[in-house]
Design an enzyme around this catalytic site. Structure first.
Site, PDB file in Angstrom:
ATOM      1  N   HIS A  98      33.400  41.167  62.978  1.00 55.62           N
ATOM      2  CA  HIS A  98      32.120  41.155  62.244  1.00 55.62           C
ATOM      3  C   HIS A  98      32.435  40.993  60.765  1.00 55.62           C
ATOM      4  O   HIS A  98      33.334  41.657  60.243  1.00 55.62           O
ATOM      5  CB  HIS A  98      31.366  42.462  62.506  1.00 55.62           C
ATOM      6  CG  HIS A  98      29.929  42.408  62.109  1.00 55.62           C
ATOM      7  ND1 HIS A  98      29.525  42.377  60.793  1.00 55.62           N
ATOM      8  CD2 HIS A  98      28.801  42.362  62.851  1.00 55.62           C
ATOM      9  CE1 HIS A  98      28.197  42.319  60.755  1.00 55.62           C
ATOM     10  NE2 HIS A  98      27.737  42.315  61.987  1.00 55.62           N
ATOM     11  N   HIS A 158      34.851  43.758  66.149  1.00 57.94           N
ATOM     12  CA  HIS A 158      33.506  44.211  66.513  1.00 57.94           C
ATOM     13  C   HIS A 158      33.233  44.111  68.015  1.00 57.94           C
ATOM     14  O   HIS A 158      32.652  45.026  68.591  1.00 57.94           O
ATOM     15  CB  HIS A 158      32.500  43.372  65.739  1.00 57.94           C
ATOM     16  CG  HIS A 158      31.072  43.769  65.933  1.00 57.94           C
ATOM     17  ND1 HIS A 158      30.624  45.052  65.684  1.00 57.94           N
ATOM     18  CD2 HIS A 158      29.978  43.053  66.347  1.00 57.94           C
ATOM     19  CE1 HIS A 158      29.313  45.112  65.933  1.00 57.94           C
ATOM     20  NE2 HIS A 158      28.908  43.926  66.352  1.00 57.94           N
ATOM     21  N   GLU A 195      19.334  36.178  62.542  1.00 57.44           N
ATOM     22  CA  GLU A 195      20.728  36.485  62.205  1.00 57.44           C
ATOM     23  C   GLU A 195      21.498  35.177  62.210  1.00 57.44           C
ATOM     24  O   GLU A 195      20.945  34.121  62.535  1.00 57.44           O
ATOM     25  CB  GLU A 195      21.303  37.504  63.199  1.00 57.44           C
ATOM     26  CG  GLU A 195      20.599  38.858  63.094  1.00 57.44           C
ATOM     27  CD  GLU A 195      21.205  39.944  63.979  1.00 57.44           C
ATOM     28  OE1 GLU A 195      22.432  39.942  64.158  1.00 57.44           O
ATOM     29  OE2 GLU A 195      20.444  40.760  64.497  1.00 57.44           O
ATOM     30  N   ARG A 217      29.356  33.971  63.119  1.00 59.92           N
ATOM     31  CA  ARG A 217      30.147  35.125  62.717  1.00 59.92           C
ATOM     32  C   ARG A 217      31.638  34.813  62.551  1.00 59.92           C
ATOM     33  O   ARG A 217      32.299  35.332  61.672  1.00 59.92           O
ATOM     34  CB  ARG A 217      29.972  36.147  63.829  1.00 59.92           C
ATOM     35  CG  ARG A 217      29.986  37.515  63.381  1.00 59.92           C
ATOM     36  CD  ARG A 217      29.545  38.373  64.512  1.00 59.92           C
ATOM     37  NE  ARG A 217      28.185  38.780  64.344  1.00 59.92           N
ATOM     38  CZ  ARG A 217      27.583  39.644  65.140  1.00 59.92           C
ATOM     39  NH1 ARG A 217      28.231  40.150  66.163  1.00 59.92           N
ATOM     40  NH2 ARG A 217      26.350  39.998  64.916  1.00 59.92           N
TER      41      ARG A 217
END
Ligand code: SIN
Length: 482
Positions: free
Chosen positions: A222, A329, A111, A269
Site C-alpha cells: 500500500h 498490505h 480510489e 497501487r
C-alpha cells in the site's frame, strides 16, 4: 469424538459471512487465533467496491483486469463483479449500514484505478470495523477464540479437521468441511498494515501438504502508510483520501507522481507504491500525504478514525501533512482454489478471502475489491458445502503431532531477521541477487532448531521467493530490476 459439519478457520469477513450463509441447524464452528477483531477486516478503512448496476459490471471488470495487469482469472473476475450487486443487497437487507447522504442515497467514493465512484464506506473511514461488527452480531454459530491451528488433518485426498492449540491445550477438531479463511501473510514483512495474527501459518501447512499456492510473487504494497511507530502493525492512510483529492508531495511540495504515471495519485497501487519507493531512493527526500486542501469540518466527518488516531500522535489533520512510506498490505496470491472455493484434490477443504487465490486480483488488486471478494466467495463456499454429497472414508490415524514443538528459543530472533530480509529482498523492487540471498536465509534457517510455527512461516516465505525467482519479467506487483 464430536465432528462438526463445518469448521471455519478465521473470523474476518470471509469466515463470518460463510457462517452467516450456513443454516443454524448445522453444527458450525468458527475459530480464530486470538480475539475475533484481530483480523484484517477490522482494520480495512476505505471501503467495499460494488458494481453500481448491471451497466457498470463491464467497466468494473475492465478496471479489475487492468489493475491486475490482465493476469487475472477472467471467470473469477466476472463472478466477482456480477455477484457484487446481490451480495451487497443481501448485507444491506440484513441491516448493514453504509454511509448515506442526507437524502438517504448511498454514498460512493473513488480510489486508485477505478474509472468511477463505486466504493461504499461505513463510519467514514472505518468500513472494515463496521462490517466486522455487523457480521459478529449476525453470526448465529459458535465462535471460539484462542484457537491456533497448526496442522490440517489431510490424508488420501480428504480433509478431516485440524490440530490446534485451544487456550494453550492441544486439541483435535474434526469436521466434514474445513474452510480456510485465515487471511494473508502480513507478519512476513517488516513494514505491514496487517493484524498481528496474520502470520501465514495455514499457507505454510499447505506447502507442507503439497497443496498449491499460486501468484505468490504478487504481494501488494500500500502506498501510504505511516511506518514511524514501534508497533508491528503500521498505520494505514486509506486510499480514499487520495480518491477524495489528497496529494502526495515531496518535502518541497512537488507532486512528483505525475513524472511516473499520468494518473498521478490515482494510478493503481503497485505503480504509486513503486514510484514513492523509487523517488525516495533516488532523491533521498521525504514523501508526505498532504490534506491541506480539505475543509476541516468536512475532513473530520469523512475521516474520523484517521483524524482521531493521528491526533494522538501529534498530527492535526487536515492542517498537518504526514510522512508516508509504502508497506506490505495484501496477498494477491494465496492458496489455489476453483471459483466454487474448493481446493483441488482435497475433498472437504475450501478457501475464501485473502487466504485464497481465486484469481480475481491477478498481478495487483484493484482498491477495495478485497472486502467484496470476501463476501462473494464466502457465499459461494456456503453454497458449495450445502450442495456437496461426498462422504469421507473412515478416520485414519493421525499420529504425527507437533504439540510440544511449536516454539523454540531462537524463533523470535529468526522471525525478526526474516521480516527484514523479506522487506529488503522480496519487497517492492526486487533483484535476482536479493531474492537468492532471501532464499539462502530461508533454507539455512529451516535447517536450524526452530519451532513449527516459524517453520510454517518459512515455508510461505519460500513460496513467495521461489515464485518471484521464477518470474523473470516484471508484472503488476512483481517488479524486478536488473
Ligand atoms: C484503503 O483503504 O486504502 C485500503 C483498502 C484496500 O485495501 O483496498
Amino acid at each position: 469424538m464430536k465432528q462438526y459439519d463445518v469448521l471455519i478457520i478465521g473470523a474476518g469477513i470471509a469466515g463470518l459471512y460463510t457462517a452467516m450463509n450456513l443454516p443454524e441447524e448445522m453444527r458450525v464452528l468458527v475459530v480464530c487465533k486470538d480475539i475475533p477483531w484481530e483480523c484484517n477486516t477490522f482494520y480495512a478503512q476505505g471501503g467495499m467496491v460494488t458494481a453500481l448496476d448491471e451497466a457498470d459490471v463491464p467497466l468494473h471488470i475492465e478496471d479489475t483486469l487492468r489493475a491486475g495487469a490482465y493476469h487475472n482469472v477472467r471467470d473469477a473476475v466476472g463472478i466477482l463483479s456480477h455477484e457484487s450487486i446481490e451480495a451487497t443487497e443481501d448485507i444491506i437487507d440484513r441491516g448493514m449500514q453504509f454511509d448515506r447522504a442526507e437524502d438517504g442515497q448511498l454514498l460512493y467514493t473513488k480510489e486508485g484505478a477505478h474509472s468511477t465512484n463505486r466504493v461504499l464506506h461505513a463510519g467514514g473511514d472505518a468500513t472494515g470495523r463496521y462490517m466486522h461488527y455487523f457480521m459478529m452480531q449476525q453470526n448465529k454459530h459458535l465462535l471460539q477464540r484462542n484457537t491456533l491451528v497448526y496442522d490440517l488433518l489431510v490424508e488420501n485426498g480428504h480433509c478431516y479437521g485440524v490440530r490446534a492449540m485451544v487456550n494453550y491445550q492441544p486439541k483435535t477438531i474434526l469436521a466434514k468441511h474445513v474452510v480456510i479463511a485465515s487471511g494473508g501473510i502480513g507478519s512476513l514483512y517488516e513494514y505491514n498494515t496487517n493484524s498481528r495474527t496474520i502470520s501465514a501459518d495455514i499457507h505454510g501447512i499447505c506447502v507442507e501438504k503439497g497443496i498449491e499456492l499460486a501468484d505468490m510473487e504478487m504481494m501488494q504494497f500500500h502506498p501510504t502508510v505511516f511506518v514511524k511507530t514501534p508497533y508491528a502493525r503500521k498505520l494505514l492512510l486509506t486510499e480514499a483520501l487520495r480518491g477524495e483529492g489528497a496529494h502526495i508531495v515531496d518535502e518541497d511540495g512537488k507532486r512528483f507522481l505525475f513524472d511516473y504515471d499520468e494518473r498521478g495519485e490515482l494510478a493503481s497501487r503497485d505503480i504509486v507504491s513503486r514510484s514513492i519507493f523509487d523517488y525516495k531512493r533516488s532523491t533521498g527526500k521525504e514523501v508526505y500525504l498532504d490534506f491541506s486542501m480539505f475543509e476541516a469540518k468536512w475532513f473530520r466527518k469523512r475521516f474520523p478514525n484517521i483524524t482521531h488516531t493521528f491526533d494522538a500522535l501529534g498530527y492535526h489533520f487536515p492542517k498537518d501533512r504526514v510522512p508516508v512510506s509504502p508497506a506490505f498490505h495484501y496477498a494477491n496470491g494465496g492458496i489455489a482454489c476453483d471459483t466454487d472455493t474448493r481446493i483441488p484434490g482435497i475433498k472437504g477443504l475450501y478457501v475464501v478471502g485473502e487466504a485464497a487465490r481465486t484469481g480475481v486480483h491477478g498481478a495487483n488488486r484493484l482498491a477495495s475489491n478485497s472486502l467484496l471478494e470476501g463476501l462473494v466467495f464466502a457465499r459461494r463456499a456456503a453454497e458449495t458445502i450445502l450442495g456437496s454429497v461426498f462422504e469421507h472414508p473412515e478416520l485414519p490415524d493421525f499420529d504425527k503431532d507437533y504439540d510440544t514443538m511449536l516454539h523454540e528459543d531462537d524463533d523470535k530472533k529468526y522471525k525478526q531477521q526474516l521480516r527484514q530480509i523479506m522487506w529488503k529482498d522480496a519487497g517492492i523492487i526486487r533483484t535476482q541477487e536479493g531474492l537468492h540471498e532471501a532464499r539462502n536465509f530461508i533454507y539455512d534457517t529451516k535447517n536450524r532448531t526452530i519451532g513449527r510455527l516459524l517453520e510454517l512461516r518459512l515455508n510461505t516465505a519460500a513460496a513467495i521467493v521461489e515464485a518471484a525467482l521464477a518470474r523473470k519479467e516484471s508484472l503488476g506487483a512483481h517488479y524486478i530490476e536488473g
